[in-house]
Motif scaffolding. Structure first.
Motif, PDB file in Angstrom:
ATOM      1  N   PRO A 107      19.288   6.654 -26.250  1.00 10.57           N
ATOM      2  CA  PRO A 107      19.920   7.185 -25.034  1.00 10.57           C
ATOM      3  C   PRO A 107      18.913   7.604 -23.959  1.00 10.57           C
ATOM      4  CG  PRO A 107      20.064   8.784 -26.803  1.00 10.57           C
ATOM      5  CD  PRO A 107      19.475   7.538 -27.385  1.00 10.57           C
ATOM      6  N   LEU A 108      17.640   7.615 -24.291  1.00 10.32           N
ATOM      7  CA  LEU A 108      16.609   8.037 -23.353  1.00 10.32           C
ATOM      8  C   LEU A 108      15.916   6.852 -22.690  1.00 10.32           C
ATOM      9  CD1 LEU A 108      14.953  10.724 -25.663  1.00 10.32           C
ATOM     10  CD2 LEU A 108      16.911  11.017 -24.145  1.00 10.32           C
ATOM     11  N   ALA A 109      16.385   5.647 -22.976  1.00 10.90           N
ATOM     12  CA  ALA A 109      15.693   4.434 -22.553  1.00 10.90           C
ATOM     13  C   ALA A 109      15.483   4.346 -21.041  1.00 10.90           C
ATOM     14  CB  ALA A 109      16.430   3.201 -23.047  1.00 10.90           C
ATOM     15  N   GLN A 110      16.451   4.788 -20.273  1.00  9.16           N
ATOM     16  CA  GLN A 110      16.305   4.697 -18.825  1.00  9.16           C
ATOM     17  C   GLN A 110      16.173   6.095 -18.233  1.00  9.16           C
ATOM     18  OE1 GLN A 110      19.204   2.165 -16.979  1.00  9.16           O
ATOM     19  NE2 GLN A 110      18.076   0.374 -17.606  1.00  9.16           N
ATOM     20  N   GLN A 111      15.181   6.806 -18.705  1.00  5.02           N
ATOM     21  CA  GLN A 111      14.957   8.187 -18.292  1.00  5.02           C
ATOM     22  C   GLN A 111      13.467   8.344 -18.000  1.00  5.02           C
ATOM     23  OE1 GLN A 111      15.549  11.309 -21.412  1.00  5.02           O
ATOM     24  NE2 GLN A 111      17.414  11.603 -20.237  1.00  5.02           N
ATOM     25  N   ILE A 112      13.146   9.000 -16.894  1.00 10.26           N
ATOM     26  CA  ILE A 112      11.742   9.287 -16.638  1.00 10.26           C
ATOM     27  C   ILE A 112      11.550  10.788 -16.487  1.00 10.26           C
ATOM     28  CG2 ILE A 112      11.265   7.029 -15.612  1.00 10.26           C
ATOM     29  CD1 ILE A 112      11.061   8.399 -12.899  1.00 10.26           C
ATOM     30  N   ILE A 113      10.349  11.209 -16.840  1.00  8.19           N
ATOM     31  CA  ILE A 113       9.975  12.616 -16.744  1.00  8.19           C
ATOM     32  C   ILE A 113       8.869  12.745 -15.715  1.00  8.19           C
ATOM     33  CG2 ILE A 113       8.980  14.594 -17.949  1.00  8.19           C
ATOM     34  CD1 ILE A 113      10.164  13.430 -20.549  1.00  8.19           C
ATOM     35  N   ILE A 114       9.093  13.643 -14.772  1.00  8.97           N
ATOM     36  CA  ILE A 114       8.074  14.004 -13.796  1.00  8.97           C
ATOM     37  C   ILE A 114       7.665  15.426 -14.123  1.00  8.97           C
ATOM     38  CG2 ILE A 114       7.519  14.328 -11.351  1.00  8.97           C
ATOM     39  CD1 ILE A 114       8.384  11.451 -11.888  1.00  8.97           C
ATOM     40  N   MET A 115       6.397  15.633 -14.421  1.00  6.51           N
ATOM     41  CA  MET A 115       5.929  16.978 -14.711  1.00  6.51           C
ATOM     42  C   MET A 115       5.493  17.623 -13.413  1.00  6.51           C
ATOM     43  SD  MET A 115       3.449  18.261 -17.737  1.00  6.51           S
ATOM     44  CE  MET A 115       4.711  18.692 -18.910  1.00  6.51           C
ATOM     45  N   PRO A 132       2.678   9.557 -23.001  1.00  9.99           N
ATOM     46  CA  PRO A 132       3.392   8.322 -22.645  1.00  9.99           C
ATOM     47  C   PRO A 132       4.788   8.560 -22.062  1.00  9.99           C
ATOM     48  CG  PRO A 132       3.321   8.595 -25.031  1.00  9.99           C
ATOM     49  CD  PRO A 132       2.450   9.668 -24.445  1.00  9.99           C
ATOM     50  N   ASN A 133       5.351   9.742 -22.277  1.00  7.49           N
ATOM     51  CA  ASN A 133       6.689  10.028 -21.744  1.00  7.49           C
ATOM     52  C   ASN A 133       6.661  10.598 -20.333  1.00  7.49           C
ATOM     53  OD1 ASN A 133       8.405   9.237 -23.956  1.00  7.49           O
ATOM     54  ND2 ASN A 133       7.495  10.927 -25.079  1.00  7.49           N
ATOM     55  N   VAL A 134       5.477  10.938 -19.836  1.00 12.99           N
ATOM     56  CA  VAL A 134       5.365  11.483 -18.479  1.00 12.99           C
ATOM     57  C   VAL A 134       5.082  10.340 -17.520  1.00 12.99           C
ATOM     58  CG1 VAL A 134       4.072  13.025 -16.948  1.00 12.99           C
ATOM     59  CG2 VAL A 134       4.599  13.743 -19.283  1.00 12.99           C
ATOM     60  N   HIS A 135       5.981  10.185 -16.570  1.00 15.53           N
ATOM     61  CA  HIS A 135       5.838   9.106 -15.595  1.00 15.53           C
ATOM     62  C   HIS A 135       4.873   9.478 -14.473  1.00 15.53           C
ATOM     63  CE1 HIS A 135       7.174   5.402 -13.722  1.00 15.53           C
ATOM     64  NE2 HIS A 135       7.161   6.045 -12.583  1.00 15.53           N
ATOM     65  N   ARG A 136       4.880  10.766 -14.117  1.00 12.88           N
ATOM     66  CA  ARG A 136       4.040  11.219 -13.015  1.00 12.88           C
ATOM     67  C   ARG A 136       3.829  12.723 -13.127  1.00 12.88           C
ATOM     68  NH1 ARG A 136       5.376  10.191  -6.671  1.00 12.88           N
ATOM     69  NH2 ARG A 136       5.414   8.061  -7.374  1.00 12.88           N
ATOM     70  N   PHE A 137       2.707  13.198 -12.604  1.00 12.17           N
ATOM     71  CA  PHE A 137       2.402  14.622 -12.488  1.00 12.17           C
ATOM     72  C   PHE A 137       2.374  14.942 -10.998  1.00 12.17           C
ATOM     73  CE2 PHE A 137      -0.363  18.248 -11.974  1.00 12.17           C
ATOM     74  CZ  PHE A 137      -0.100  19.052 -13.072  1.00 12.17           C
ATOM     75  N   ALA A 138       3.078  16.002 -10.606  1.00 14.92           N
ATOM     76  CA  ALA A 138       3.135  16.351  -9.188  1.00 14.92           C
ATOM     77  C   ALA A 138       3.096  17.864  -9.017  1.00 14.92           C
ATOM     78  CB  ALA A 138       4.401  15.785  -8.557  1.00 14.92           C
ATOM     79  N   ASN A 139       2.686  18.282  -7.836  1.00 11.44           N
ATOM     80  CA  ASN A 139       2.629  19.706  -7.529  1.00 11.44           C
ATOM     81  C   ASN A 139       3.980  20.210  -7.057  1.00 11.44           C
ATOM     82  OD1 ASN A 139      -0.159  19.999  -8.078  1.00 11.44           O
ATOM     83  ND2 ASN A 139      -0.637  19.120  -6.094  1.00 11.44           N
ATOM     84  N   LYS A 140       4.246  21.476  -7.402  1.00  5.79           N
ATOM     85  CA  LYS A 140       5.444  22.162  -6.908  1.00  5.79           C
ATOM     86  C   LYS A 140       5.069  22.902  -5.639  1.00  5.79           C
ATOM     87  CE  LYS A 140       6.483  24.832 -10.428  1.00  5.79           C
ATOM     88  NZ  LYS A 140       7.178  25.722 -11.347  1.00  5.79           N
ATOM     89  N   PRO A 141       6.012  23.162  -4.778  1.00 10.94           N
ATOM     90  CA  PRO A 141       7.408  22.740  -4.832  1.00 10.94           C
ATOM     91  C   PRO A 141       7.580  21.308  -4.352  1.00 10.94           C
ATOM     92  CG  PRO A 141       7.063  24.064  -2.870  1.00 10.94           C
ATOM     93  CD  PRO A 141       5.757  24.040  -3.627  1.00 10.94           C
ATOM     94  N   MET A 142       8.668  20.716  -4.800  1.00  3.99           N
ATOM     95  CA  MET A 142       8.995  19.347  -4.439  1.00  3.99           C
ATOM     96  C   MET A 142       9.600  19.330  -3.034  1.00  3.99           C
ATOM     97  SD  MET A 142      11.792  16.937  -6.362  1.00  3.99           S
ATOM     98  CE  MET A 142      13.128  18.072  -6.023  1.00  3.99           C
ATOM     99  N   ARG A 143       9.121  18.402  -2.229  1.00  5.71           N
ATOM    100  CA  ARG A 143       9.681  18.201  -0.883  1.00  5.71           C
ATOM    101  C   ARG A 143      10.585  16.977  -0.910  1.00  5.71           C
ATOM    102  NH1 ARG A 143       3.917  17.270   1.300  1.00  5.71           N
ATOM    103  NH2 ARG A 143       4.664  15.476   0.223  1.00  5.71           N
ATOM    104  N   LEU A 144      11.310  16.768   0.165  1.00  5.47           N
ATOM    105  CA  LEU A 144      12.218  15.623   0.240  1.00  5.47           C
ATOM    106  C   LEU A 144      11.465  14.310   0.017  1.00  5.47           C
ATOM    107  CD1 LEU A 144      14.988  14.385   0.768  1.00  5.47           C
ATOM    108  CD2 LEU A 144      14.461  14.435   3.208  1.00  5.47           C
ATOM    109  N   GLU A 145      10.324  14.149   0.638  1.00  7.00           N
ATOM    110  CA  GLU A 145       9.558  12.903   0.471  1.00  7.00           C
ATOM    111  C   GLU A 145       9.155  12.701  -0.989  1.00  7.00           C
ATOM    112  OE1 GLU A 145       5.512  10.683   2.007  1.00  7.00           O
ATOM    113  OE2 GLU A 145       6.338  12.304   3.213  1.00  7.00           O
ATOM    114  N   ASP A 146       8.750  13.783  -1.674  1.00 10.22           N
ATOM    115  CA  ASP A 146       8.409  13.689  -3.093  1.00 10.22           C
ATOM    116  C   ASP A 146       9.617  13.206  -3.893  1.00 10.22           C
ATOM    117  OD1 ASP A 146       5.853  14.806  -2.583  1.00 10.22           O
ATOM    118  OD2 ASP A 146       6.668  16.838  -2.824  1.00 10.22           O
ATOM    119  N   MET A 147      10.761  13.829  -3.629  1.00  9.22           N
ATOM    120  CA  MET A 147      11.970  13.476  -4.349  1.00  9.22           C
ATOM    121  C   MET A 147      12.324  12.012  -4.137  1.00  9.22           C
ATOM    122  SD  MET A 147      15.829  14.840  -3.980  1.00  9.22           S
ATOM    123  CE  MET A 147      15.944  13.921  -2.468  1.00  9.22           C
ATOM    124  N   LEU A 148      12.235  11.539  -2.924  1.00 10.23           N
ATOM    125  CA  LEU A 148      12.537  10.140  -2.645  1.00 10.23           C
ATOM    126  C   LEU A 148      11.576   9.214  -3.391  1.00 10.23           C
ATOM    127  CD1 LEU A 148      13.323  10.453   1.146  1.00 10.23           C
ATOM    128  CD2 LEU A 148      14.967  10.123  -0.709  1.00 10.23           C
TER     129      LEU A 148
END
Length: 161
Positions: A107-115, A132-148
């Motif tokens: 059930p997790l096949a189409q799921q990505i994790i952003i730390m 291997p389960n982390v797709h990307r590492f990003a700084n908080k807080p998330m902005r609209l451009e980050d989310m997109l």
């Protein structure tokens, strides 16, 4: 469908070619963070975008694992995107990743994790990027451009699986 012009906005000289990339709505996003203010800010960014049908919050990794297992048991909708904090009580982000790796992968096949983190420690970034389960590492807080960007990442990943 939402179209985001990566070349528009402040700093655009107008010389770049404008490309529109379609971003489809996600059914569900899971925010895993113990900070109420951060969750509120991230929820607002997603709600204002109109790109997420359902946003759920778990305030630590243990609650997030419980949520994923409950959704699986009920044949519920799994989150397509998990935004995961590092530092949380009871079960931190790295402990969550260890528990997540033991879950049934189907059930997790189409799921990505952003730390997401406010941590400036290179060790935290390196550890997250090595998982291997982390797709990307990003700084908080998330902005609209980050989310997109995260949504675009998800759609590219889902198209490959």
């Amino acid at each position: 469908m939402y179209f985001f012009d990566r070349n528009s906005g402040p700093g655009n000289t107008g010389s770049e070619s404008v490309t529109h990339q379609p971003i489809k709505c996600l059914k569900k996003v899971l925010l895993v963070d113990d900070d109420t203010v951060t969750n509120l800010m991230h929820r607002r960014v997603m709600e204002r975008s109109g790109l997420v049908e359902q946003i759920e919050v778990a305030t630590d990794g243990l609650l997030a694992i419980d949520h994923l297992e409950a959704m699986r048991a009920q044949n519920g909708i799994q989150p397509e995107l998990i935004l995961l904090d590092i530092n949380m009580p009871r079960m931190n982000g790295f402990e969550f990743l260890q528990a997540y790796a033991k879950l049934d992968p189907l059930p997790l096949a189409q799921q990505i994790i952003i730390m997401l983190s406010t941590s400036l420690l290179r060790a935290d970034r390196s550890r997250a990027e090595a998982d291997p389960n982390v797709h990307r590492f990003a700084n908080k807080p998330m902005r609209l451009e980050d989310m997109l960007n995260f949504f675009e990442d998800y759609q590219k990943y889902a198209a490959r699986t």
